[in-house]
Design a protein around this motif. Structure first.
Motif, PDB file in Angstrom:
ATOM      1  N   PHE A   1       0.960  15.336  -7.552  1.00 15.64           N
ATOM      2  CA  PHE A   1       0.751  14.826  -6.102  1.00 15.64           C
ATOM      3  C   PHE A   1       1.178  15.826  -5.150  1.00 15.64           C
ATOM      4  CE2 PHE A   1       0.147  10.926  -3.502  1.00 15.64           C
ATOM      5  CZ  PHE A   1      -1.043  10.536  -4.102  1.00 15.64           C
TER       6      PHE A   1
ATOM      7  N   ASN B   1      -0.161   7.511   1.231  1.00 15.62           N
ATOM      8  CA  ASN B   1      -1.039   8.758   1.329  1.00 15.62           C
ATOM      9  C   ASN B   1      -2.534   8.319   2.002  1.00 15.62           C
ATOM     10  OD1 ASN B   1      -2.037   7.281  -0.869  1.00 15.62           O
ATOM     11  ND2 ASN B   1      -3.074   8.845  -1.782  1.00 15.62           N
TER      12      ASN B   1
ATOM     13  N   TRP C   1      -9.258  -1.392   2.409  1.00 13.68           N
ATOM     14  CA  TRP C   1      -9.602  -1.876   1.220  1.00 13.68           C
ATOM     15  C   TRP C   1      -9.525  -3.400   1.017  1.00 13.68           C
ATOM     16  CZ3 TRP C   1      -7.774   2.233  -2.837  1.00 13.68           C
ATOM     17  CH2 TRP C   1      -8.622   3.438  -3.028  1.00 13.68           C
TER      18      TRP C   1
ATOM     19  N   THR D   1       0.812  -1.136   0.136  1.00 14.16           N
ATOM     20  CA  THR D   1       0.035  -0.105  -0.136  1.00 14.16           C
ATOM     21  C   THR D   1       0.921   1.240  -0.107  1.00 14.16           C
ATOM     22  OG1 THR D   1      -0.224  -0.227   2.524  1.00 14.16           O
ATOM     23  CG2 THR D   1      -1.865  -1.012   1.049  1.00 14.16           C
ATOM     24  N   PRO D   2       0.242   2.413  -0.558  1.00 14.81           N
ATOM     25  CA  PRO D   2       0.877   3.663  -0.483  1.00 14.81           C
ATOM     26  C   PRO D   2       0.905   4.627   0.751  1.00 14.81           C
ATOM     27  CG  PRO D   2      -1.100   3.916  -1.353  1.00 14.81           C
ATOM     28  CD  PRO D   2      -1.219   2.630  -0.941  1.00 14.81           C
TER      29      PRO D   2
ATOM     30  N   ASN E   1      -8.205   7.599 -13.449  1.00 13.82           N
ATOM     31  CA  ASN E   1      -8.759   7.131 -12.347  1.00 13.82           C
ATOM     32  C   ASN E   1     -10.096   7.585 -11.971  1.00 13.82           C
ATOM     33  OD1 ASN E   1      -7.708   5.317 -10.280  1.00 13.82           O
ATOM     34  ND2 ASN E   1      -7.323   7.073  -8.817  1.00 13.82           N
TER      35      ASN E   1
ATOM     36  N   ILE F   1       5.422   1.778 -10.562  1.00 15.93           N
ATOM     37  CA  ILE F   1       5.548   0.646  -9.528  1.00 15.93           C
ATOM     38  C   ILE F   1       4.337  -0.413  -9.669  1.00 15.93           C
ATOM     39  CG2 ILE F   1       6.011  -0.215  -7.511  1.00 15.93           C
ATOM     40  CD1 ILE F   1       8.146   1.628  -8.229  1.00 15.93           C
TER      41      ILE F   1
ATOM     42  N   GLY G   1      -1.418   5.469 -10.307  1.00 15.41           N
ATOM     43  CA  GLY G   1      -1.367   6.849 -10.375  1.00 15.41           C
ATOM     44  C   GLY G   1      -2.632   7.371 -11.149  1.00 15.41           C
TER      45      GLY G   1
ATOM     46  N   VAL H   1      -1.618  -0.862  -4.420  1.00 19.11           N
ATOM     47  CA  VAL H   1      -1.938   0.419  -4.714  1.00 19.11           C
ATOM     48  C   VAL H   1      -0.769   1.371  -4.468  1.00 19.11           C
ATOM     49  CG1 VAL H   1      -3.430   2.341  -3.943  1.00 19.11           C
ATOM     50  CG2 VAL H   1      -4.303   0.013  -4.028  1.00 19.11           C
ATOM     51  N   GLY H   2      -0.609   2.158  -5.705  1.00 17.56           N
ATOM     52  CA  GLY H   2       0.661   3.170  -5.426  1.00 17.56           C
ATOM     53  C   GLY H   2       0.713   3.836  -6.899  1.00 17.56           C
TER      54      GLY H   2
ATOM     55  N   GLY I   1       8.902  -2.331   4.861  1.00 19.67           N
ATOM     56  CA  GLY I   1       9.988  -2.377   4.033  1.00 19.67           C
ATOM     57  C   GLY I   1       9.885  -1.577   2.687  1.00 19.67           C
ATOM     58  N   ASP I   2      10.872  -1.774   2.038  1.00 15.02           N
ATOM     59  CA  ASP I   2      11.136  -1.193   0.763  1.00 15.02           C
ATOM     60  C   ASP I   2      10.993  -2.421  -0.540  1.00 15.02           C
ATOM     61  OD1 ASP I   2      13.400  -2.266   1.050  1.00 15.02           O
ATOM     62  OD2 ASP I   2      14.416  -0.271   1.280  1.00 15.02           O
TER      63      ASP I   2
ATOM     64  N   SER J   1      -4.066   3.940 -14.692  1.00 11.45           N
ATOM     65  CA  SER J   1      -4.598   3.664 -13.314  1.00 11.45           C
ATOM     66  C   SER J   1      -4.896   2.379 -12.600  1.00 11.45           C
ATOM     67  CB  SER J   1      -5.715   4.871 -13.076  1.00 11.45           C
ATOM     68  OG  SER J   1      -5.339   6.013 -13.482  1.00 11.45           O
TER      69      SER J   1
ATOM     70  N   VAL K   1       9.208  -5.924  -0.969  1.00 10.66           N
ATOM     71  CA  VAL K   1       8.194  -6.092  -1.956  1.00 10.66           C
ATOM     72  C   VAL K   1       8.527  -7.307  -3.064  1.00 10.66           C
ATOM     73  CG1 VAL K   1       7.142  -5.224  -3.930  1.00 10.66           C
ATOM     74  CG2 VAL K   1       7.444  -3.865  -2.017  1.00 10.66           C
TER      75      VAL K   1
ATOM     76  N   LYS L   1       2.044  -5.366   3.504  1.00  6.38           N
ATOM     77  CA  LYS L   1       3.237  -4.552   3.523  1.00  6.38           C
ATOM     78  C   LYS L   1       2.932  -2.785   3.130  1.00  6.38           C
ATOM     79  CE  LYS L   1       6.017  -2.469   1.125  1.00  6.38           C
ATOM     80  NZ  LYS L   1       6.288  -0.992   1.791  1.00  6.38           N
TER      81      LYS L   1
HETATM   82  P1  NAD Z   1       4.778   4.212  -4.700  1.00  2.48           P
HETATM   83  O1  NAD Z   1       4.514   3.394  -5.864  1.00  2.48           O
HETATM   84  O2  NAD Z   1       6.123   4.844  -4.405  1.00  2.48           O
HETATM   85  O3  NAD Z   1       4.885   3.082  -3.216  1.00  2.48           O
HETATM   86  C1  NAD Z   1       3.644   2.326  -3.200  1.00  2.48           C
HETATM   87  C2  NAD Z   1       4.087   0.885  -2.421  1.00  2.48           C
HETATM   88  O4  NAD Z   1       5.117   0.217  -3.283  1.00  2.48           O
HETATM   89  C3  NAD Z   1       4.945   1.369  -0.931  1.00  2.48           C
HETATM   90  O5  NAD Z   1       4.633   0.081  -0.153  1.00  2.48           O
HETATM   91  C4  NAD Z   1       6.353   1.141  -1.199  1.00  2.48           C
HETATM   92  O6  NAD Z   1       7.212   0.603  -0.215  1.00  2.48           O
HETATM   93  C5  NAD Z   1       6.420   0.258  -2.411  1.00  2.48           C
HETATM   94  N1  NAD Z   1       7.444   0.361  -3.428  1.00  2.48           N
HETATM   95  C6  NAD Z   1       8.267   1.765  -3.827  1.00  2.48           C
HETATM   96  N2  NAD Z   1       9.165   1.702  -4.646  1.00  2.48           N
HETATM   97  C7  NAD Z   1       9.014   0.465  -4.938  1.00  2.48           C
HETATM   98  C8  NAD Z   1       9.752  -0.270  -5.931  1.00  2.48           C
HETATM   99  N3  NAD Z   1      10.948   0.218  -6.694  1.00  2.48           N
HETATM  100  N4  NAD Z   1       9.506  -1.531  -6.077  1.00  2.48           N
HETATM  101  C9  NAD Z   1       8.670  -2.220  -5.495  1.00  2.48           C
HETATM  102  N5  NAD Z   1       7.875  -1.724  -4.438  1.00  2.48           N
HETATM  103  C10 NAD Z   1       8.238  -0.504  -4.374  1.00  2.48           C
HETATM  104  O7  NAD Z   1       3.570   5.137  -4.040  1.00  2.48           O
HETATM  105  P2  NAD Z   1       3.466   6.103  -3.039  1.00  2.48           P
HETATM  106  O8  NAD Z   1       4.599   7.351  -3.373  1.00  2.48           O
HETATM  107  O9  NAD Z   1       3.516   5.590  -1.586  1.00  2.48           O
HETATM  108  O10 NAD Z   1       1.901   6.794  -3.212  1.00  2.48           O
HETATM  109  C11 NAD Z   1       1.644   7.643  -4.037  1.00  2.48           C
HETATM  110  C12 NAD Z   1       0.970   7.180  -5.297  1.00  2.48           C
HETATM  111  O11 NAD Z   1      -0.190   6.096  -4.947  1.00  2.48           O
HETATM  112  C13 NAD Z   1       0.426   8.142  -6.392  1.00  2.48           C
HETATM  113  O12 NAD Z   1       1.012   7.886  -7.689  1.00  2.48           O
HETATM  114  C14 NAD Z   1      -1.056   7.931  -6.134  1.00  2.48           C
HETATM  115  O13 NAD Z   1      -1.833   8.250  -7.244  1.00  2.48           O
HETATM  116  C15 NAD Z   1      -1.160   6.353  -5.947  1.00  2.48           C
HETATM  117  N6  NAD Z   1      -2.399   5.977  -5.256  1.00  2.48           N
HETATM  118  C16 NAD Z   1      -3.234   5.333  -6.077  1.00  2.48           C
HETATM  119  C17 NAD Z   1      -4.377   5.111  -5.591  1.00  2.48           C
HETATM  120  C18 NAD Z   1      -5.620   4.625  -6.558  1.00  2.48           C
HETATM  121  O14 NAD Z   1      -6.409   3.874  -5.817  1.00  2.48           O
HETATM  122  N7  NAD Z   1      -5.270   4.060  -7.854  1.00  2.48           N
HETATM  123  C19 NAD Z   1      -4.830   5.189  -4.200  1.00  2.48           C
HETATM  124  C20 NAD Z   1      -3.817   5.871  -3.375  1.00  2.48           C
HETATM  125  C21 NAD Z   1      -2.522   6.273  -4.192  1.00  2.48           C
END
Ligand code: NAD
Length: 501
Positions: free
Chosen positions: A388, A157, A165, A154-155, A414, A236, A256, A231-232, A211-212, A459, A216, A180
């Motif tokens: 963002f 935010n 969810w 999860t992300p 999205n 990624i 995103g 979600v992120g 973790g990072d 998205s 993952v 995670k």
């Molecule tokens: P992110 O993609 O950087 O990180 C999300 C998750 O992935 C975290 O748990 C992180 O540890 C992991 N991660 C980060 N880099 C990685 C890598 N290189 N390899 C594997 N795993 C990795 O996202 P964020 O900055 O935490 O959150 C913001 C983003 O999430 C925005 O783009 C936002 O639009 C998106 N988001 C989307 C939704 C949706 O429902 N579509 C909801 C919330 C946030």
């Protein structure tokens, strides 16, 4: 002798097999974005820790999968009760580690709790189908069975809402789960694990690791994990989708966004401007459903921009736990600098800077003020990228046709919204726009828990949205059973393809 402050900081635990553990190995820092100070350390787990979580989830699976649906629903009901009682505390953790204001955090926790409310109805949701006499004296029924060990990534935010969810739906369906959360906001997930245990969840059914990329990657390649929800950000999400596919896992990866609001000249502009201000600057723009691009049609543009400026410059920026503050900081100093870089870029691209949020007067923390650009063009970097942050771009078009074409040309899909008094225009927009979630005079159309949440195009990678019935489908496999009892003297199939007539 006093230890240096750095060494006195608490370390957030992981949660494996119903116990809080602090593993050895690499550590990350958790910040309070309003002060810029490190408040906790967080373990950055390696493959060995992930494997321990998978072992616990695997061991817990048979008994949980076979527990009666009513028992699973009752544990969920107690968890719901505990979440409601602890909503304030969870929201405070969200504000402390993410930075958003307390009322905003309370709202986001509430939206997550609503998924648990929905999951309490699992006895109804898991009902299968039954057809009598699909052939002579032959019946067919379907059952939905748990997928196995599921994982969620999860992300930052939504530290409570986005995990909610996923894991309540998966666990209600009879799966076990490894979460995670974002390493930037790890504490709320551990609190939820404690509450779930208190609700009577057996050990090992819900586990939390931190973790990072290393953690993952260990999840994505572990043969004991059968389904991954992510979600992120888009790059990624795409990586998660492709890697899971390579390892034969079921996957849903939400990415995103760049959400457009189309404003027609007949819209109630005062109402619209209020809605857009909340959608653009709420949570400092760190929402995947934030409106970051306004498409002003024809004569709507000038009065709308004047209203947006007037309202945006009044927004009170400050620490999210302070009364009266409407917008908090961004998550990290790196992210603040990235957002400021986009503001510079917009100026150099010759977008018209109507409101400049680069200076906030805050002496500490990761703050950026409300920023508004007019005359943004589709080719500009500030339009093409998901910023963002609290940066709203206005694009001017002449017609609804042009507006729909612009929204549909975005690689992100999205959410979107239209503001108008015309039912015909709204219906056309709803029908033609290629976006997963649509609002009509609703700026952030986040579906309630009994509908499903998800976008299209970049998205969402995968087929099923989260929660609602799509969540039930994602976390179950359908089995179709065809039954005949020989004593009923039905003809045998012989060597031909059975037609059951
Ligand atoms: P992110 O993609 O950087 O990180 C999300 C998750 O992935 C975290 O748990 C992180 O540890 C992991 N991660 C980060 N880099 C990685 C890598 N290189 N390899 C594997 N795993 C990795 O996202 P964020 O900055 O935490 O959150 C913001 C983003 O999430 C925005 O783009 C936002 O639009 C998106 N988001 C989307 C939704 C949706 O429902 N579509 C909801 C919330 C946030």
């Amino acid at each position: 002798m006093n230890k240096p402050a750095e060494l006195q900081l608490a370390t957030v635990s992981v949660w494996i097999n119903g116990k809080a553990v602090i593993p050895q190995g690499r550590m990350g820092e958790v910040f309070n974005p309003a002060t810029g100070q490190v408040t906790r350390h967080v373990p950055l787990c390696d493959a060995q820790v992930i494997d321990k979580a998978v072992q616990a989830a695997t061991a817990a699976l048979p008994a949980w999968r076979d527990a009666s649906i009513l028992r699973r629903a009752r544990v969920m009901q107690k968890f719901l009760d505990l979440l409601q009682k602890n909503q304030q505390q969870l929201a405070a953790l969200v504000t402390e580690e993410h930075g958003k204001t307390l009322p905003d955090a309370m709202g986001s926790v509430q939206r997550g709790i609503e998924v648990v409310e929905f999951a309490c109805g699992i006895p109804q949701l898991l009902k299968g189908e039954y057809s009598e006499n699909v052939g002579t004296a032959v019946d067919t029924h379907t059952v939905r069975q748990a997928v196995g060990v599921c994982a969620g990534i999860t992300p930052f935010n939504f530290p409570v809402m986005v995990p909610l969810w996923m894991f309540p739906m998966a666990i209600a369906c009879g799966n076990t789960f490894i979460l995670k959360p974002s390493e930037k906001v790890p504490s709320a997930s551990i609190r939820m694990a404690e509450l779930f245990k208190e609700a009577g969840l057996p050990d090992g059914v819900f586990n939390v690791v931190h973790g990072d990329k290393a953690a993952v990657d260990a999840i994505l390649s572990h043969p004991g994990i059968h389904a991954v929800s992510f979600v992120g950000s888009t790059p990624i999400a795409k990586y998660i989708y492709e890697t899971c596919a390579k390892h034969g896992k079921r996957v849903q990866a939400l990415g995103g966004a760049k959400n457009h609001a189309v404003v027609l000249p007949d819209a109630d502009l005062e109402f619209t401007a209020d809605a857009l201000i909340g959608a653009a600057y709420g949570s400092a723009g760190e929402r995947c459903m934030a409106i970051s691009a306004v498409v002003a049609v024809g004569s709507a543009a000038d009065p709308l921009i004047a209203l947006l400026k007037k309202k945006a410059e009044k927004i009170v920026v400050g620490p999210g736990d302070k009364d009266g503050v409407e917008m908090g900081p961004l998550i990290t100093s790196e992210h603040r600098d990235k957002v400021l870089g986009f503001v510079e870029k917009g100026i150099s691209e010759k977008a018209r800077l109507v409101l400049d949020g680069r200076k906030t007067g805050m002496r500490e923390g990761f703050f950026v003020g409300t920023t508004l650009f007019d005359d943004v063009k589709p080719g500009m970097e500030i339009y093409k990228n998901e910023i963002f942050g609290p940066v709203l771009s206005v694009l001017r078009v002449k017609t609804l046709d042009e507006a729909i074409a612009l929204v549909n040309s975005s690689p992100y899909a999205n959410g979107t919204a239209i503001f108008t008094e015309s039912g015909g225009a709204a219906r056309r927009f709803e029908n033609e726009v290629q976006v997963g979630m649509v609002g009509v005079n609703v700026p952030i159309p986040v579906p309630v828990a009994f509908y499903s949440f998800g976008g299209w195009k970049n998205s969402l990678f995968g087929d099923l949205h989260v929660h609602g019935m799509e969540g039930v489908k994602f976390y179950t496999r359908t089995k179709v059973v065809t039954t005949r009892w020989p004593h009923q003297d039905t003809p045998s199939a012989g060597l031909n393809m059975p037609t059951l007539g």
